[in-house]
Design an enzyme around this catalytic site. Structure first.
Site, PDB file in Angstrom:
ATOM      1  N   HIS A   1       0.822  -1.219   0.000  1.00  0.00           N
ATOM      2  CA  HIS A   1       0.000   0.000   0.000  1.00  0.00           C
ATOM      3  C   HIS A   1       0.855   1.268   0.000  1.00  0.00           C
ATOM      4  O   HIS A   1       0.349   2.346   0.318  1.00  0.00           O
ATOM      5  CB  HIS A   1      -0.966   0.002   1.194  1.00  0.00           C
TER       6      HIS A   1
ATOM      7  N   CYS B   1       4.608  12.724  -7.295  1.00  0.00           N
ATOM      8  CA  CYS B   1       3.817  13.658  -8.091  1.00  0.00           C
ATOM      9  C   CYS B   1       2.438  13.063  -8.360  1.00  0.00           C
ATOM     10  O   CYS B   1       2.305  11.861  -8.574  1.00  0.00           O
ATOM     11  CB  CYS B   1       4.530  13.946  -9.407  1.00  0.00           C
TER      12      CYS B   1
ATOM     13  N   CYS C   1       2.952  13.014 -12.829  1.00  0.00           N
ATOM     14  CA  CYS C   1       4.013  12.270 -13.527  1.00  0.00           C
ATOM     15  C   CYS C   1       4.645  11.241 -12.581  1.00  0.00           C
ATOM     16  O   CYS C   1       4.151  10.996 -11.495  1.00  0.00           O
ATOM     17  CB  CYS C   1       5.048  13.231 -14.109  1.00  0.00           C
TER      18      CYS C   1
ATOM     19  N   GLY D   1      -2.210  -9.369  12.252  1.00  0.00           N
ATOM     20  CA  GLY D   1      -2.756  -8.036  12.496  1.00  0.00           C
ATOM     21  C   GLY D   1      -3.443  -7.385  11.311  1.00  0.00           C
ATOM     22  O   GLY D   1      -3.329  -6.185  11.116  1.00  0.00           O
ATOM     23  N   THR D   2      -4.174  -8.189  10.551  1.00  0.00           N
ATOM     24  CA  THR D   2      -4.949  -7.579   9.464  1.00  0.00           C
ATOM     25  C   THR D   2      -6.363  -8.133   9.446  1.00  0.00           C
ATOM     26  O   THR D   2      -6.556  -9.317   9.734  1.00  0.00           O
ATOM     27  CB  THR D   2      -4.289  -7.804   8.087  1.00  0.00           C
TER      28      THR D   2
ATOM     29  N   ALA E   1       0.130  -9.308  18.722  1.00  0.00           N
ATOM     30  CA  ALA E   1       1.317  -9.707  17.956  1.00  0.00           C
ATOM     31  C   ALA E   1       2.608  -9.637  18.769  1.00  0.00           C
ATOM     32  O   ALA E   1       3.474 -10.515  18.644  1.00  0.00           O
ATOM     33  CB  ALA E   1       1.431  -8.828  16.717  1.00  0.00           C
TER      34      ALA E   1
HETATM   35  P1  OAD Z   1      -7.387  -2.946  10.075  1.00  0.00           P
HETATM   36  O1  OAD Z   1      -7.501  -1.749  10.936  1.00  0.00           O
HETATM   37  O2  OAD Z   1      -8.465  -3.213   9.105  1.00  0.00           O
HETATM   38  O3  OAD Z   1      -7.236  -4.232  10.974  1.00  0.00           O
HETATM   39  C1  OAD Z   1      -6.354  -4.315  12.039  1.00  0.00           C
HETATM   40  C2  OAD Z   1      -6.367  -5.765  12.523  1.00  0.00           C
HETATM   41  O4  OAD Z   1      -5.375  -5.890  13.523  1.00  0.00           O
HETATM   42  C3  OAD Z   1      -7.680  -6.231  13.144  1.00  0.00           C
HETATM   43  O5  OAD Z   1      -8.030  -7.488  12.615  1.00  0.00           O
HETATM   44  C4  OAD Z   1      -7.372  -6.341  14.636  1.00  0.00           C
HETATM   45  O6  OAD Z   1      -8.089  -7.395  15.272  1.00  0.00           O
HETATM   46  C5  OAD Z   1      -5.892  -6.652  14.594  1.00  0.00           C
HETATM   47  N1  OAD Z   1      -5.135  -6.217  15.788  1.00  0.00           N
HETATM   48  C6  OAD Z   1      -5.353  -5.154  16.588  1.00  0.00           C
HETATM   49  N2  OAD Z   1      -4.420  -5.073  17.536  1.00  0.00           N
HETATM   50  C7  OAD Z   1      -3.579  -6.120  17.335  1.00  0.00           C
HETATM   51  C8  OAD Z   1      -2.398  -6.578  17.963  1.00  0.00           C
HETATM   52  N3  OAD Z   1      -1.879  -5.954  19.024  1.00  0.00           N
HETATM   53  N4  OAD Z   1      -1.807  -7.695  17.472  1.00  0.00           N
HETATM   54  C9  OAD Z   1      -2.326  -8.361  16.406  1.00  0.00           C
HETATM   55  N5  OAD Z   1      -3.418  -7.951  15.758  1.00  0.00           N
HETATM   56  C10 OAD Z   1      -4.049  -6.858  16.212  1.00  0.00           C
HETATM   57  O7  OAD Z   1      -5.967  -2.844   9.334  1.00  0.00           O
HETATM   58  P2  OAD Z   1      -5.495  -3.561   7.999  1.00  0.00           P
HETATM   59  O8  OAD Z   1      -6.072  -4.918   7.872  1.00  0.00           O
HETATM   60  O9  OAD Z   1      -4.030  -3.407   7.929  1.00  0.00           O
HETATM   61  O10 OAD Z   1      -5.009   0.992   3.603  1.00  0.00           O
HETATM   62  O11 OAD Z   1      -6.158  -2.616   6.903  1.00  0.00           O
HETATM   63  C11 OAD Z   1      -5.869  -2.819   5.552  1.00  0.00           C
HETATM   64  C12 OAD Z   1      -5.794  -1.500   4.826  1.00  0.00           C
HETATM   65  O12 OAD Z   1      -7.010  -0.781   4.989  1.00  0.00           O
HETATM   66  C13 OAD Z   1      -4.729  -0.571   5.356  1.00  0.00           C
HETATM   67  O13 OAD Z   1      -3.473  -0.803   4.758  1.00  0.00           O
HETATM   68  C14 OAD Z   1      -5.262   0.776   4.985  1.00  0.00           C
HETATM   69  C15 OAD Z   1      -6.723   0.600   5.297  1.00  0.00           C
HETATM   70  O14 OAD Z   1      -7.600   1.398   4.621  1.00  0.00           O
HETATM   71  C16 OAD Z   1      -4.580   2.212   3.209  1.00  0.00           C
HETATM   72  O15 OAD Z   1      -4.730   3.201   3.876  1.00  0.00           O
HETATM   73  C17 OAD Z   1      -3.913   2.251   1.882  1.00  0.00           C
HETATM   74 ZN    ZN Z   2       5.251  15.711 -11.958  1.00  0.00          ZN
END
Ligand code: OAD
Ligand code: ZN
Length: 312
Positions: free
Chosen positions: A184, A192, A195, A255-256, A299
């Site tokens: 991401h 930019c 460009c 953690g996602t 984590a």
């Molecule tokens: P989220 O905020 O959607 O999810 C965070 C996850 O981490 C959840 O499943 C929680 O249960 C878990 N969590 C929280 N605390 C934790 C800990 N201490 N240890 C382990 N897990 C824990 O975040 P992402 O899945 O990363 O994109 O979100 C994906 C994308 O959506 C991000 O990259 C962002 C967002 O919009 C952009 O901004 C480009």
């Molecule tokens: Zn430019």
């Protein structure tokens, strides 16, 4: 329109901002006919590519011991590892997640801050938010989970981290850039809006206002992927090359919320040939039902122990 979009990139995020949350249609391949996953509100895997799913019906029911035996057996040959991280891995460093309790998207509207349209409408507001985030990331420190992932990279024969995080905490914990893909983007890159010019933003250079591209004069923007934008093709290629070269013995997803289909797709494809798929997350996600092992702990507690088990 979808056909057109699909021809441009193998993975594409699409958002439907009319609903309470976001819906994402994640497309893989050249046409709609070959899409892998339709993820709705980040909660359900509404449709999957048959061959992937047949291989892993509720694999989490297998025992942890069996899991580690498989991993141990693989240690004797080449251990290829894939780790995928999300905002939860940086939570214990004090960086807010997006969808969790106190997560950014609980209080802020992503449509106003993280879309190309938002930037076109009010670039100063968008920059203000990203500058604040840069500031808090600079003041944060990597935690034990980042450290454990860096140790795992050293212990593995082949290693790749795919992180959705735009912070630099994996790198500061000792992971080399060549061992990671920031799918991401990177919050410390300024690029930019028109460009291909981009630069790393040093703290001292940071100032208020919107700077202009020295090559073409368009407004400069943060080097991250926004909703509605394609993933960077070079980074997708790095992930695909890693996956295609050989299967992984160990896949860890940390953690996602696994909101995006490509995260699930990569995790399943990497572990497809009998690899262990471990999820570290205090909460359930759409990936949970495919995992061979679930670690429902933060984590920074779980990963050092897990990495010890896998590398000792
Ligand atoms: P989220 O905020 O959607 O999810 C965070 C996850 O981490 C959840 O499943 C929680 O249960 C878990 N969590 C929280 N605390 C934790 C800990 N201490 N240890 C382990 N897990 C824990 O975040 P992402 O899945 O990363 O994109 O979100 C994906 C994308 O959506 C991000 O990259 C962002 C967002 O919009 C952009 O901004 C480009
Ligand atoms: Zn430019």
């Amino acid at each position: 329109m979808f056909d057109q979009l699909c021809k441009q990139r193998p993975y594409f995020w699409f958002n439907f901002p009319d609903s309470a949350g976001f819906n994402f249609l994640v497309v893989h391949g050249a046409s709609l006919a070959s899409f892998n996953f339709l993820v709705v509100h980040g909660a359900s895997l509404a449709s999957g590519h048959g061959s992937r799913n047949i291989n892993c019906p509720n694999r989490w029911q297998y025992s942890v011991a069996a899991d580690l035996e498989i991993a141990a057996a693989r240690r004797s040959s080449v251990v290829r590892v894939l780790v995928i991280t999300g905002a939860g891995v940086s939570a214990e460093s004090g960086i807010p997640t997006f969808r969790g309790k106190d997560g950014y998207w609980r209080n802020l509207d992503p449509i106003k801050l993280a879309t190309p349209e938002a930037f076109a409408r009010d670039p100063e507001l968008v920059w203000q938010w990203y500058r604040e985030r840069r500031h808090s990331i600079r003041n944060a420190q990597p935690n034990a989970a980042h450290g454990a992932i860096a140790s795992l990279a050293q212990g593995a024969d082949e290693f790749l981290l795919v992180t959705q995080n735009v912070d630099d905490l994996h790198e500061r914990a000792g992971l080399a850039k060549r061992e990671m893909v920031q799918i991401h983007g990177d919050i410390f890159v300024t690029k930019c809006s028109r460009c291909d010019f981009e630069q790393e933003q040093e703290q001292e250079q940071e100032r208020n206002g919107v700077t202009r591209c020295t090559k073409c004069g368009a407004p400069m923007r943060p080097g991250v992927v926004w909703f509605g934008e394609p993933l960077p093709s070079r980074e997708i290629e790095r992930v695909e090359n890693y996956l295609q070269r050989d299967p992984c013995g160990v896949v860890i997803v940390v953690g996602t919320t696994a909101t995006f289909g490509y995260i699930i797709d990569w995790a399943l494809r990497a572990s497809h040939h009998g690899g262990v798929l471990i999820e570290v997350n205090p909460e359930e996600t759409p990936l949970s039902r495919f995992a061979t092992r679930l670690v429902r702990e933060p984590a920074a507690i779980a990963l050092p122990r897990l990495v010890d088990e896998l590398t000792s």
